[in-house]
Structure formats: C-alpha cells, structure tokens
Scaffold this active site. Sequence first.
Site, mmCIF file in Angstrom:
data_model
loop_
_atom_site.group_PDB
_atom_site.id
_atom_site.type_symbol
_atom_site.label_atom_id
_atom_site.label_comp_id
_atom_site.label_asym_id
_atom_site.label_seq_id
_atom_site.Cartn_x
_atom_site.Cartn_y
_atom_site.Cartn_z
ATOM 1 C CE LYS A 152 -4.376 -1.887 1.396
ATOM 2 N NZ LYS A 152 -5.499 -1.902 2.335
ATOM 3 N NE ARG B 138 -7.783 -8.718 0.107
ATOM 4 C CZ ARG B 138 -7.473 -7.867 -0.871
ATOM 5 N NH1 ARG B 138 -6.535 -6.939 -0.673
ATOM 6 N NH2 ARG B 138 -8.096 -7.922 -2.026
#
Length: 287
Positions: A225, A259
């Site tokens: 991210k 994840r």
Amino acid sequence: MTRPVRNYKWKDGKTLSLGDVSLVMGILNVTPDSFSDGGLWNTKEHAMSHMKDMAADGAAMIDVGAESTRPGHTELTAEEETARLMQLLPLLLDESSVPISIDSYHYETMEKALSAGAHMVNDVWGFQYDDGSMAAVTAAHGVPAILMHNQNDTVYEGDIISSMKSFFDRTLSIAFAAGVKEENIILDPGIGFGKTGEQNMEVLARLDELTQAYPYPWLLGVSRKRFIGTILDLPAEERDEGTAAVNLWGIEKGCTLFRVHDVKTTAREVKMWDALRKQARLQHGGK
C-alpha cells in the site's frame, strides 16, 4: 497476545482454522485496474494458475475481487461486477484446494457468488454500504464475513481509534440484527481506506487498542500500500519487505489473517515469527 479461535467447515469439505497460528490470504484480483496487479490475472488461464500457485505457496484461503477498490478506482455497477466475477468464479471454485472469499460491497454480487459456492464474505464497507442487505445475504448463507472499517474521507472528529470503535459497534449491530452469528465475524482495521498515511501509521501503532476491544479475529491487509511506498520511497512492486515488517507488527498486535500479494514469502515469514513467539512463551512459563 492470545488470538480468538474460530474453526470453519463448509459443505464442500473445505476448512479454515483461525487461532494462534498466523494465516495468509492470497489476493486474486480479476480486474484490469488494481493498483499492484491489475490486468495480470483476469483471464481464465492466468487466474487459475495464480490461484493454484498461491495455494501451493501456503495461502490458507484466496480472496477474489472483480472490482478494484484502490483510491480513485472506477466503480462498477453490481451487474458489471457480477458479470466479470462469474466468468471465472465457478472454475476457480471447482479447482481450488482452499476456501475462497469474495471481495465485494455489492450484496447482489455476493448473493450470486455465495450461491455458486463461495465460502466467505469480504466487505470493505463493513455492512454499512447498503440498507443491511449485505448482512442479510451473509446471514442467509451462514458464512463468515470479514468486515472492514472504511469512510469516504479522512476527517475524524476526535480520536481516530474511538471513531473506528463507533464504526465497528454499528457494523456489529447491523450484523446481529440481520442474524449473522457472532462466530462468523472477522474484523479488519481498513489500513489505506479513509485514512491518510499518517493516520494509517497511528492506527497501526495503536492496533492492540482495537484487537483487544473485540472478541473476534482480525485480518490485516497492508500489502504494497501507498503509505509503505511513501516511507520507503518505492513503487508498488518493490514494497514486499515493507509489507512484511507491518505484518509481523500486526502479529504482535493481535492479528491472525494477512491479506497479501506475495504469498510464498509471507507464509514463510509468519511461520518463522510464530515459532519465535511460541519459543518465547515456553521460556516464560507459557505466558
């Protein structure tokens, strides 16, 4: 830190046990526009191959998404998302050796996916996108649901953790009103959603204030991210080491499920970290 235990078994024989062992969820984006891997896995052959590779590399489950939820993504209608997903999902379900979750906030898409045999809901709006229909679909199918914190902007009145707790309290109220069983709830702090880079870091630093406040397993989804790229000054494809560091931090803060895009490396990292944690407990009398 003790993590809640959950044991799931589905009609097709697949199982998932959440507890003190850290598990990896592999990301399978069948989208053309996801920030890290858009367009890589959106054909039948590529999706199937990648799913099998991730399972072989140690994924305990696969998360399939047909709409990108990256910042600035193009929203699909429920019909468009369902059409894209259902081109691949029946094939994936036939061949998968592990449970499959569906990353969607459209209850219409989720209904089709669960009816086809998908095993779990992954809702980035924590049952708060609609009028309770997603919660009702989840309850009707009796499946586990990952419920994430999210909001449309990055403005928080007062303390961010207190605000997130209020969000989760509402999510749980919606879930229970619809008949979702308590043992089917998994929570997700929503790192990268409705938060600035600085806010992401604050939430991570204080993550145990959330994990200790609710008796549910927690998923952490930070893979590649933007806030990691900002800190390391690296593009998305070079953020796996930073992702690993945050995931190990998440283990210490009480998270169970991670994840990620890079399943093989993550599975090895969390297995080694769990072994160290176990040894440390043994040397301190099991505490």
